[in-house]
Structure formats: C-alpha cells, structure tokens
Design an enzyme around this catalytic site. Structure first.
Site, PDB file in Angstrom:
ATOM      1  N   ASP A  46      45.644  39.321  71.320  1.00  0.00           N
ATOM      2  CA  ASP A  46      45.448  37.863  70.154  1.00  0.00           C
ATOM      3  C   ASP A  46      46.232  38.040  68.361  1.00  0.00           C
ATOM      4  O   ASP A  46      46.531  37.295  68.220  1.00  0.00           O
ATOM      5  CB  ASP A  46      44.053  38.134  70.070  1.00  0.00           C
ATOM      6  CG  ASP A  46      43.335  37.510  70.876  1.00  0.00           C
ATOM      7  OD1 ASP A  46      44.095  36.916  72.225  1.00  0.00           O
ATOM      8  OD2 ASP A  46      41.978  37.471  71.451  1.00  0.00           O
ATOM      9  N   GLN A  70      42.256  42.813  70.250  1.00  0.00           N
ATOM     10  CA  GLN A  70      41.349  41.604  70.820  1.00  0.00           C
ATOM     11  C   GLN A  70      39.864  40.718  70.710  1.00  0.00           C
ATOM     12  O   GLN A  70      39.744  41.480  69.888  1.00  0.00           O
ATOM     13  CB  GLN A  70      40.798  41.944  72.417  1.00  0.00           C
ATOM     14  CG  GLN A  70      39.549  41.296  72.528  1.00  0.00           C
ATOM     15  CD  GLN A  70      40.751  40.204  73.658  1.00  0.00           C
ATOM     16  OE1 GLN A  70      40.121  38.906  73.433  1.00  0.00           O
ATOM     17  NE2 GLN A  70      40.067  40.455  74.954  1.00  0.00           N
ATOM     18  N   LYS A 110      37.068  37.732  70.055  1.00  0.00           N
ATOM     19  CA  LYS A 110      36.620  36.824  71.068  1.00  0.00           C
ATOM     20  C   LYS A 110      34.839  36.859  70.218  1.00  0.00           C
ATOM     21  O   LYS A 110      34.750  37.669  69.298  1.00  0.00           O
ATOM     22  CB  LYS A 110      35.738  38.380  71.540  1.00  0.00           C
ATOM     23  CG  LYS A 110      35.156  36.969  73.308  1.00  0.00           C
ATOM     24  CD  LYS A 110      35.091  38.692  74.333  1.00  0.00           C
ATOM     25  CE  LYS A 110      34.581  38.166  75.711  1.00  0.00           C
ATOM     26  NZ  LYS A 110      35.236  37.166  75.851  1.00  0.00           N
TER      27      LYS A 110
END
Length: 206
Positions: free
Chosen positions: A39, A64, A66
């Site tokens: 990401d 990452q 989220k």
C-alpha cells in the site's frame, strides 16, 4: 471508499515530508512492493532514520493499510487467518514471510507494518509483545520463554506451525514485523495533513 481515503492520506503524510530538509524520508511509493505490504513504501536516509531495538537503522517500511468501518480488535490468531485480509488462501503472516524472504533475508533494516484502525486486543498475548515506541515486535518478549507452555510460547507455536518454519526462522521474521494503530478519524488525518502541507510549502487543503 474510506479504505482508499485512509491509504491516500497516510501516503501523503509520508510524501509531504520529502519536502522537509530535516526529514529522514528519502523516497515514497504507492501500490508497489511485496504483496499485502504494497500500500505504501517508505525509504529512509540511513544517517537520519530511526533505529531498531538493536541500534541498527531502519531503511525501509512496507505498509499494509487496513481501514474498518466498525471498531473492533484483533490478535495473533488473526494473522494466520486469510479472511482477516479478505484473502482466500494465504494469510497476512504467510505474505509477511514471503516479503521477508524477498526483501529482508537477514531480518535487519526492513519492516513490514500493518496499520489499521482496529486495535490489538488488550487480552491477547501479542499486545504485550509489541513495543509502544515503534510498534515493532519485541523479540525479548516473544522469545522470553523456553517452551510452548506459556502465552509467548503459544504464539510462537501457532506461527511456526502455520508457516512450517523453525524457531530461528521465526525470530528473523518477527524482527521485521510491526503493528500501528490509527487512532485518528479520517477527518483528523485530513486536518493533520493540512497543517503539514502548510509547513512544507504545499497548497493547504481547502
């Protein structure tokens, strides 16, 4: 989507620091790098970067991001469950292992970080093993017992069995893992970006 907004605002938080001559951030990338940790990618100047628990410079972070609409918590067992990252087959921990083998075989200088607005469950043993300063796993706590008959031992066994690796290989992987809790709302992240943009000479957010 809120998840895309969350990722974009975290990206710009790092990217804007490229314009600060005193920032350790050297390069930033978006949607590139190892699967599930692609990401955001940040490279740091080794002279000015933060140091890990061993006193070695942190050279890169692969993140990452989220975002969840409803608040909740997670623990060490979620990391071996593919559904936690909306995957069908491979878990976040398996993908972290793949990333570590490809980008950080020695375990030094690179960090694979989950950044989420969910928090580590206060009753989960992993919470005690994550450092408050950087969010990195504290190896002294994860490997603080000799057998599997302890909280730390249960975590190690679950992760070893899931990955099919030994204790030494797990130690190298765990050194690269970190967990970040996003406590700000999306609007608060936007407000923080507005201030940062002003400081580094970018157009303020209207």
């Amino acid at each position: 989507r809120d998840g895309d907004t969350f990722q974009a605002r975290l990206f710009w938080w790092h990217a804007a620091r490229l314009l600060d001559p005193d920032s350790p951030v050297a390069r930033v990338a978006f949607e590139t790098g190892p699967k599930s940790f692609d990401d955001i990618w940040v490279e740091y100047d080794p002279v000015r970067s933060a140091l890990d628990h061993y006193g070695e410079p942190l050279l890169r972070e692969h993140m990452q991001c989220k975002w969840h609409v409803t608040p909740d918590s997670y623990g060490y067992s979620h990391l071996v469950d593919p559904e936690f990252i909306n995957a069908n087959a491979r878990s976040l921990l398996q993908r972290a292992r793949d990333a570590q083998l490809a980008y950080a075989r020695s375990g030094a200088g690179v960090r694979f970080k989950l950044v989420t607005n969910w928090r580590l469950d206060r009753n989960d043993p992993l919470r005690e093993m994550v450092g408050n300063r950087s969010g990195a796993v504290r190896l002294d706590r994860l490997f603080g017992s000799l057998t599997d008959n302890s909280k730390a031992g249960a975590v190690r066994k679950a992760w070893r069995d899931h990955l099919g690796i030994n204790e030494d290989e797990l130690r190298i992987l765990a050194r690269t893992l970190a967990f970040g809790e996003a406590t700000d709302t999306l609007d608060a992240l936007r407000d923080n970006l507005d201030i940062l943009f002003g400081l580094v000479g970018l157009r303020r957010i209207p």
